[in-house]
Design a protein around this motif. Structure first.
Motif, short mmCIF file in Angstrom:
data_model
loop_
_atom_site.label_atom_id
_atom_site.label_comp_id
_atom_site.label_asym_id
_atom_site.label_seq_id
_atom_site.Cartn_x
_atom_site.Cartn_y
_atom_site.Cartn_z
N PRO A 1 54.29 -30.83 -98.13
CA PRO A 1 55.31 -31.45 -97.28
C PRO A 1 56.38 -30.46 -96.83
N LEU A 2 56.73 -29.49 -97.68
CA LEU A 2 57.72 -28.48 -97.29
C LEU A 2 57.21 -27.64 -96.14
N GLN A 3 55.95 -27.25 -96.20
CA GLN A 3 55.37 -26.47 -95.12
C GLN A 3 55.32 -27.27 -93.83
N ALA A 4 54.93 -28.53 -93.91
CA ALA A 4 54.84 -29.37 -92.72
C ALA A 4 56.22 -29.60 -92.11
N SER A 5 57.22 -29.88 -92.96
CA SER A 5 58.55 -30.17 -92.43
C SER A 5 59.22 -28.91 -91.87
N SER A 6 59.03 -27.76 -92.54
CA SER A 6 59.65 -26.55 -92.01
C SER A 6 59.01 -26.15 -90.70
N CYS A 7 57.71 -26.35 -90.57
CA CYS A 7 57.05 -26.03 -89.31
C CYS A 7 57.43 -27.01 -88.22
N SER A 8 57.68 -28.26 -88.56
CA SER A 8 58.10 -29.20 -87.53
C SER A 8 59.48 -28.83 -87.02
N GLY B 1 60.91 -19.12 -93.58
CA GLY B 1 59.88 -18.23 -93.08
C GLY B 1 58.47 -18.73 -93.36
N VAL B 2 58.36 -20.00 -93.76
CA VAL B 2 57.04 -20.57 -94.06
C VAL B 2 56.21 -20.71 -92.80
N CYS B 3 56.82 -21.17 -91.72
CA CYS B 3 56.05 -21.45 -90.51
C CYS B 3 55.46 -20.18 -89.88
N PRO B 4 56.20 -19.09 -89.76
CA PRO B 4 55.56 -17.89 -89.21
C PRO B 4 54.36 -17.42 -90.04
N LYS B 5 54.42 -17.61 -91.35
CA LYS B 5 53.27 -17.25 -92.19
C LYS B 5 52.08 -18.16 -91.90
N LEU B 6 52.37 -19.45 -91.67
CA LEU B 6 51.28 -20.38 -91.37
C LEU B 6 50.67 -20.12 -90.00
N PHE C 1 46.45 -28.77 -87.88
CA PHE C 1 46.48 -30.22 -88.13
C PHE C 1 45.43 -30.65 -89.15
N ALA C 2 44.35 -29.89 -89.29
CA ALA C 2 43.31 -30.22 -90.27
C ALA C 2 43.61 -29.64 -91.65
N ALA C 3 44.58 -28.74 -91.74
CA ALA C 3 44.87 -28.06 -93.00
C ALA C 3 45.58 -28.99 -93.98
N HIS C 4 45.31 -28.77 -95.25
CA HIS C 4 46.00 -29.50 -96.31
C HIS C 4 47.18 -28.64 -96.75
N ILE C 5 48.35 -28.95 -96.21
CA ILE C 5 49.55 -28.17 -96.51
C ILE C 5 50.56 -29.07 -97.21
#
Length: 184
Positions: A164-171, A142-147, A158-162
């Motif tokens: 690796p878990l947030q980036a991979s779950s959103c991908s 549920g990380v991506c819906p929060k982001l 794309f400019a945010a400093h997130i």
């Protein structure tokens, strides 16, 4: 009772009391609805809690009643547990040391490639069965819906400093979402 036995007894009571929430957390995880991430961790947590409970109970009784056999059993078990934890720690460092990250111009976070990781980790992630489990875990976070609530535009994301878990779950989420939209 000697001072060293008092200290050992007190430390083992603390460890015994700490094992109760560990066991309770494992039982709580067992009651959760079926989830790939929870399924992987619930029984090891319960087992770890019971091992800590038994070893600390042996140490407490051995120290309190001055039973040399229980103290010897306690010391052997603690030596084995410490050795196993050190082996696990070294293994984790060896497997995850190369992180596979590289900078991408225009993005605030790093991209990751599987080629940058250790051979053991690549072999276990590339397996189709393992990747399905990992993908299910990432999608269930549920990380991506929060982001998406935090970053409204793609440029902000794309400019945010997130992490690796947030980036991979959103991908994974975005790939699934794009695939779903393209199938209509």
């Amino acid at each position: 009772m000697a001072v060293s036995n008092n200290i050992t007894a007190v430390l083992n009571i603390v460890a015994l009391l700490c094992s109760i929430p560990i066991i309770a957390a494992g039982i709580w995880l067992d009651q959760k609805p079926e989830n790939a991430c929870v399924h992987l961790i619930r029984w090891p947590v319960i087992l770890l809690g019971f091992l800590i409970l038994l070893v600390s109970l042996a140490g407490f009784v051995g120290a309190y009643r001055y039973k040399e056999t229980l103290l010897a059993f306690y010391l052997c078990c603690m030596a084995i547990l410490i050795a196993l934890l050190l082996i696990l720690l070294v293994f984790a460092f060896v497997v995850t040391r190369p992180d596979g990250s590289y900078d991408v111009p225009g993005k605030g976070y790093k991209e990751y490639r599987l080629d940058g990781y250790s051979a053991w980790l690549r072999d276990h992630v590339v397996d189709n069965k393992s990747w399905r489990k990992i993908k299910a875990c990432l999608a269930d976070t549920g990380v991506c819906p929060k982001l998406t609530q935090k970053f409204i535009t793609a440029d902000q994301f794309f400019a945010a400093h997130i992490s690796p878990l947030q980036a991979s779950s959103c991908s994974v989420f975005l790939h699934t979402y794009t695939f779903t939209l393209s199938s209509y």
